[in-house]
Design a protein around this motif. Structure first.
Motif, PDB file in Angstrom:
ATOM      1  N   ASP A   1       0.834  -1.207   0.000  1.00 19.72           N
ATOM      2  CA  ASP A   1       0.000   0.000   0.000  1.00 19.72           C
ATOM      3  C   ASP A   1       0.866   1.254   0.000  1.00 19.72           C
ATOM      4  N   ASP A   2       1.922   1.246   0.807  1.00 19.55           N
ATOM      5  CA  ASP A   2       2.815   2.403   0.869  1.00 19.55           C
ATOM      6  C   ASP A   2       3.531   2.595  -0.460  1.00 19.55           C
ATOM      7  N   MET A   3       3.993   1.504  -1.068  1.00 15.60           N
ATOM      8  CA  MET A   3       4.685   1.603  -2.356  1.00 15.60           C
ATOM      9  C   MET A   3       3.762   2.169  -3.434  1.00 15.60           C
TER      10      MET A   3
ATOM     11  N   LEU B   1       2.228   6.565  -7.224  1.00 16.81           N
ATOM     12  CA  LEU B   1       1.248   7.506  -7.758  1.00 16.81           C
ATOM     13  C   LEU B   1       1.667   8.955  -7.504  1.00 16.81           C
ATOM     14  N   ASP B   2       2.234   9.198  -6.317  1.00 14.90           N
ATOM     15  CA  ASP B   2       2.727  10.546  -6.020  1.00 14.90           C
ATOM     16  C   ASP B   2       3.879  10.929  -6.955  1.00 14.90           C
TER      17      ASP B   2
ATOM     18  N   PHE C   1       4.144  14.053  -9.476  1.00 16.51           N
ATOM     19  CA  PHE C   1       5.215  15.044  -9.324  1.00 16.51           C
ATOM     20  C   PHE C   1       5.996  15.205 -10.623  1.00 16.51           C
ATOM     21  N   LEU C   2       6.267  14.085 -11.306  1.00 20.84           N
ATOM     22  CA  LEU C   2       7.027  14.113 -12.552  1.00 20.84           C
ATOM     23  C   LEU C   2       6.169  14.491 -13.760  1.00 20.84           C
ATOM     24  N   ARG C   3       4.857  14.583 -13.532  1.00 21.50           N
ATOM     25  CA  ARG C   3       3.897  14.875 -14.606  1.00 21.50           C
ATOM     26  C   ARG C   3       4.037  13.862 -15.741  1.00 21.50           C
ATOM     27  N   HIS C   4       4.261  12.635 -15.329  1.00 24.36           N
ATOM     28  CA  HIS C   4       4.371  11.541 -16.300  1.00 24.36           C
ATOM     29  C   HIS C   4       3.026  10.823 -16.339  1.00 24.36           C
TER      30      HIS C   4
ATOM     31  N   ALA D   1      -5.726   1.910 -10.284  1.00 26.61           N
ATOM     32  CA  ALA D   1      -5.491   3.354 -10.227  1.00 26.61           C
ATOM     33  C   ALA D   1      -4.996   3.889 -11.566  1.00 26.61           C
ATOM     34  N   LEU D   2      -4.110   3.137 -12.244  1.00 28.67           N
ATOM     35  CA  LEU D   2      -3.610   3.586 -13.543  1.00 28.67           C
ATOM     36  C   LEU D   2      -4.679   3.480 -14.620  1.00 28.67           C
ATOM     37  N   ALA D   3      -5.512   2.440 -14.527  1.00 30.60           N
ATOM     38  CA  ALA D   3      -6.605   2.304 -15.499  1.00 30.60           C
ATOM     39  C   ALA D   3      -7.555   3.490 -15.411  1.00 30.60           C
ATOM     40  N   GLU D   4      -7.779   4.001 -14.190  1.00 27.37           N
ATOM     41  CA  GLU D   4      -8.625   5.180 -14.028  1.00 27.37           C
ATOM     42  C   GLU D   4      -8.015   6.408 -14.700  1.00 27.37           C
TER      43      GLU D   4
END
Length: 237
Positions: A16-18, A23-24, A28-31, A49-52
């Motif tokens: 969960d932490d990873m 995602l952060d 931050f990198l705007r990637h 989360a990435l699919a969203e």
């Protein structure tokens, strides 16, 4: 490990932490990846989360579950290139870590981003102390070696990652008993993976370990254990 994760109260705080950190970093990198490879996402939470974010996701693992592809991280990847490759909690158990990092880089399109998070060298000091106390004059190898920040930077240079970044952070988790700590480690696939297993602890040795662990407890009866999360990131030029 997925079977160990079946109970609703199973520990999964490391992954969960990873995931939150990944995602952060992307924000931050705007990637904004359009085609990502995820390794070790055993809960599927990062994939969701990435699919969203409208990202096409390929999930892979050395022990693939439903919807995942088989992957040997120490061999060239057998499928296409991606603009993002993310590995969660797997590289600390790899024999050929430099080679695995090269394969991650090679799986990227030019300009693609790689992120690898795993448990680092500063982890589990209380458990290590308890095991040493239990072993007495003949300490045995009971925890596989881990990578620290300095070694991580050297590995990325060898692997040819562009604009490499290495950092670490610590999670502190408090336990009433050594047995509960061991349960959490097993539930998250963090057991000993050494090919040569140490002699098993006798009941007397287990009691020594429990006593030593409890002796480090604070006034509330809980002992603080530390998990260091090492994250390597870089690009393919």
């Amino acid at each position: 490990m997925r079977l160990l994760q079946t109970p609703p109260d199973a520990a999964r705080f490391i992954q969960d932490d990873m995931i939150e950190d990944v995602l952060d970093r992307l924000d931050f990198l705007r990637h904004e990846p359009q085609n990502a490879l995820l390794i070790g996402d055993f809960t599927g939470r990062l994939a969701s989360a990435l699919a969203e974010r409208k990202c096409a996701v390929t999930r892979a693992d050395s022990a693939p579950g439903p919807g995942e592809l088989p992957l040997d991280e120490e061999s060239p990847y057998p499928f296409g290139t991606f603009d993002c490759v993310i590995s969660l909690g797997t590289l600390d158990t790899i024999n050929d870590l430099p080679g695995a990092l090269v394969h991650m880089r090679n799986a990227l399109n030019p300009g693609g981003l790689a992120i690898a998070s795993f448990v680092g060298a500063g982890s589990l000091p209380r458990l290590r102390e308890a095991m040493l106390a239990a072993d007495g004059d003949r300490p045995a190898a009971r925890i596989h070696p881990a990578v620290d920040v300095r070694a991580g930077g050297q590995l990325l240079q060898r692997a040819g990652w562009a604009r490499p970044v290495v950092d670490s952070r610590s999670l502190t988790v408090r336990y009433r008993t050594l047995d509960r700590l061991v349960e959490d480690l097993r539930a998250q696939g963090m057991g000993n993976v050494l090919s040569s297993h140490a002699p098993p602890l006798t009941k007397a040795m287990q009691e020594v370990a429990r006593t030593h662990f409890s002796a480090a407890a604070d006034a509330d009866g809980r002992t603080s254990e530390i998990f260091e999360i090492l994250t390597l990131s870089g690009w393919r030029s």
